[in-house]
Design an enzyme around this catalytic site. Structure first.
Site, PDB file in Angstrom:
ATOM      1  N   CYS A   1       0.944  -1.175  -0.063  1.00  0.00           N
ATOM      2  CA  CYS A   1       0.065  -0.144  -0.047  1.00  0.00           C
ATOM      3  C   CYS A   1       0.899   1.258   0.096  1.00  0.00           C
ATOM      4  O   CYS A   1       1.564   1.471  -1.043  1.00  0.00           O
ATOM      5  CB  CYS A   1      -1.177  -0.085   1.227  1.00  0.00           C
TER       6      CYS A   1
ATOM      7  N   HIS B   1      -3.539  -4.780   0.659  1.00  0.00           N
ATOM      8  CA  HIS B   1      -3.152  -3.891   2.009  1.00  0.00           C
ATOM      9  C   HIS B   1      -3.114  -5.181   3.345  1.00  0.00           C
ATOM     10  O   HIS B   1      -3.856  -5.861   3.204  1.00  0.00           O
ATOM     11  CB  HIS B   1      -3.503  -2.735   2.088  1.00  0.00           C
TER      12      HIS B   1
ATOM     13  N   ARG C   1     -11.378   7.064  -4.039  1.00  0.00           N
ATOM     14  CA  ARG C   1     -10.452   6.026  -3.859  1.00  0.00           C
ATOM     15  C   ARG C   1     -10.906   4.556  -4.386  1.00  0.00           C
ATOM     16  O   ARG C   1     -12.045   4.271  -4.539  1.00  0.00           O
ATOM     17  CB  ARG C   1     -10.485   5.801  -2.127  1.00  0.00           C
TER      18      ARG C   1
END
Lengths: 251, 467
Positions: free
Chosen positions: A99, A204, A133
């Site tokens: 990430c 992530h 996002r």
């Protein structure tokens, strides 16, 4: 024969700042899977203001953080750790960036009017674009087949949540091909980046608990070709977890 | 009341009645309809409340804090309009106001008591014009839905800059204290060194001073990143709270006691709820009541009289059918909601206070209301249960993820069972114990808690949450 294994020395970079999505899960999986096989495991950390010795560890881990913390770490990375990380990559140590950590392994991260410089181990640049996002379950197909026990083609399943869009330079290999989810930029169908033992991914936080085959691949790569092959473990629960993460992504 | 407003209320009520008939979640549907036909409905209806509104926001403990505040305020004979079912976004609050609205511009209640979702605080505060805003805590919660903590902190900062509300804030949470310091806030906090933890939890946030960026030094850590702290670089300090809990005694999974001090005196509080997290919830409610000038005796009595909100340390009896080895019998089931690392850690810490090995039922779902991302379980300290599990049944859509987490936390895999389907998992888990006196602890995420309650209601073992 545990005595034939060298110690796996892992260094977590900024574990108190770059840990937003439970990154410690990844370290715990590496530690446990070494312990169950009798492989000595040594975890150390390198925080703000500390120089990084690229010779002192076989695996370097950098996780994700909030923008503000990532900025702090980026400055420190350039100042105190870039040389060490370059040295580590040159001697084939594993460098895994997840990430925000992935973004910092590239050349730069452009955020508004500001350019945050990265260490440039991966030939990628990241831009925070206007637009939502990229959030959701994700599954990618990776081909690591190189005699370290991983099958030729495997699936990594996890969760992504990033505002930045990462673009690979012409010669830079991706980590994998997106089967479901958004990946590096939401449209190239590519996810992550890999240059030999340096790997960056947007899958992530606890990526390794959902993909223990990849944890083992990282351990084997970090220990190097002289180490004996890793003994199989009872992975029934881990297998179910992998399948549940794939199912969540629809793969 | 204008004719059109009356017509709009009637329309929204009709849709609500229809939705309730169909058994749907009626806690926010009528309000959503109302807001579609009358976008200013919340402001209009809230302005009818003679004593105004108070709002409570936090990532953890909103529902319980509001339930405690309701107990105190009702004890002071304040007639409340309160979103007690926990529907805490615009639709839920509009529904609550709609239910209380009466003809001719009247409303059944004097004071609005609203728990408000942390990301909705900005927009709802602008409509409710609250007299008091309570900020309880800011822990990592559902990052997939809400983004980073800094984003929430910034939106709260804008609310505080805009508002005329009195602020009630947790002095022990540095992120909140930094927002509240300049606002003449009424601070609450824990003053009890015996509770300090040895170290900071893995999921702790806000460890850096917001003013100068240097790491805070914690002189005592009580819970997650809550504690006593100071910045060695710029000298920033934890604000001195005027509402405090000292002499805290945590009594396992059932209860807790503490000495409450407010500017008007002190009183012993005996909570029917467990854990330090509920002491913090009680302090927030006490500080709110103190800001409303409720006498301390009334505050202590209201807190002591508060029963658990549904799914929050609620206990029910489940019946267990006869097997070859056991006759039919009933077993106690205690439901402890877990939804993010900070909350889960407090539940796990509280469970660890109970002696012996436990039977547990963990239910991990990944629906939108739970957070689609189940990463957070790796930030929760399930290690606290290592060596303390007799049997852990894992259920829900991400049952296997929970099972793997437990295995890596040091719980023997032979004691871990994976059964995604809930009613079978409940049956297995309830039957597991040879001693029927030992309770079964259920640790569900939010939608799992609703599903578990629905199952218990269908079995006649719990009463409906919405009754």
């Amino acid at each position: 024969m545990p005595e034939n294994f060298p110690t796996l020395r892992v260094c977590a970079l900024y574990p108190d700042l770059m840990n937003i999505y439970a990154d410690r899960g990844n370290l715990l999986v590496l530690e446990r899977r070494c312990a169950w096989r009798g492989i000595d495991f040594e975890l150390s950390s390198s925080g703000l203001g500390e120089e990084l010795d690229g010779e002192a560890h076989e695996l370097f881990y950098i996780g994700g953080g909030q923008d503000r913390d990532q900025r702090l770490c980026a400055e420190d990375l350039i100042e105190n750790k870039r040389a060490g990380l370059k040295r580590a990559a040159d001697r084939d140590a594993v460098v895994l960036g997840v990430c925000g950590g992935y973004q910092l392994l590239g050349h730069s991260y452009i955020l508004g009017g500001e350019e945050i410089e990265g260490v440039g181990l991966l030939d990628v640049t990241t831009v925070r674009e206007v637009g939502p996002r990229l959030i959701g379950n994700v599954a990618i197909e990776v081909s690591l087949g190189d005699g370290y026990g991983a099958p030729h083609t495997e699936v990594l399943a996890g969760f992504e949540n990033h505002g930045g869009r990462t673009h690979l330079a012409g010669g830079q290999a991706a980590l994998g091909r997106v089967l479901a989810g958004r990946g590096n930029d939401g449209h190239s169908r590519l996810e992550g980046a890999r240059s030999h033992n340096t790997i960056g991914t947007y899958l992530h936080g606890p990526l390794l608990p959902k993909n223990v085959w990849f944890a083992d691949w990282l351990i084997a790569r970090a220990l190097g070709p002289q180490a004996p092959p890793l003994a199989p473990l009872d992975d029934r629960l881990e297998q179910q977890t992998h399948l549940s993460a794939r199912r969540a992504a629809g793969v | 009341m204008s004719r059109t407003m009356a017509a709009k209320l009637a329309l929204a009520r009709a849709v609500g009645a229809l939705s309730r008939l169909r058994g749907g979640g009626a806690t926010s549907a009528p309000g959503k309809v109302l807001l579609r036909v009358e976008p200013r409905a919340i402001a209009t209806l809230a302005s009818r409340l003679k004593r105004g509104s108070v709002v409570i926001s936090a990532t953890n403990g909103k529902t319980t804090t509001a339930a405690m505040a309701a107990g105190v305020l009702q004890g002071a004979s304040v007639n409340l309009v309160h979103n007690q079912a926990g529907a805490n976004m615009a639709g839920g609050i509009a529904t609550t106001l709609l239910d209380a609205a009466r003809a001719h511009g009247a409303i059944d209640g004097e004071l609005g008591l609203f728990e408000v979702d942390e990301l909705w605080l900005a927009s709802l505060a602008a409509q409710l014009h609250p007299r008091v805003i309570v900020l309880g805590n800011l822990f990592r919660d559902q990052l997939d839905r809400y983004g980073e903590l800094d984003t929430i902190a910034e939106s709260w900062e804008r609310v505080l800059a805009a508002g005329e509300a009195r602020l009630v804030a947790n002095a022990d949470d540095p992120l909140i204290a930094d927002l509240a310091r300049e606002k003449d806030a009424l601070f609450f906090g824990v003053e009890d060194d015996t509770l300090a933890l040895a170290g900071m939890a893995h999921a702790a946030d806000a460890k850096h001073c917001r003013r100068c960026g240097a790491p805070y030094v914690f002189d005592a850590i009580y819970l997650g990143h809550l504690g006593h702290y100071h910045c060695p670089s710029c000298g920033q300090q934890r604000p001195v709270p005027s509402v405090t809990a000292s002499e805290v005694r945590l009594e396992g999974v059932r209860s807790a006691r503490f000495l409450l001090r407010t500017p008007s005196g002190e009183a012993e509080v005996s909570l029917a709820l467990p854990g330090l997290y509920n002491v913090y919830n009680a302090l927030a409610a006490a500080a709110l009541a103190s800001a409303l000038e409720i006498p301390i005796e009334t505050i202590a009595a209201g807190l002591s009289g508060t029963r658990p909100a549904f799914g929050r340390a609620e206990t029910v009896k489940v019946s267990i059918g006869a097997t070859a080895s056991q006759p039919a019998h009933a077993r106690e089931l205690q439901i402890l909601l877990i939804k993010n690392p900070a909350g889960a850690n407090e539940v796990l810490r509280t469970l660890a206070l109970e002696p012996g090995e436990h039977d547990l039922l963990g239910v991990l779902n990944d629906q939108i209301a739970d957070g689609r991302d189940v990463s957070w379980i790796w930030d929760a300290d399930f290690e606290l249960l290592a060596g303390r599990v007799r049997r852990f049944t894992c259920s829900g859509s991400r049952a296997a993820d929970l099972a793997t987490r437990l295995k890596y936390a040091g719980i023997d895999p032979a004691r871990i069972e994976v059964r995604e389907e809930l009613s079978g998992a409940l049956r297995d888990a309830a039957q597991a114990s040879p001693q029927e006196s030992a309770p079964l602890y259920a640790l569900p995420t939010y939608t799992a808690m609703l599903a578990l309650r629905e199952l218990l209601v269908a079995r006649g073992e719990a009463s409906s949450a919405w009754a």
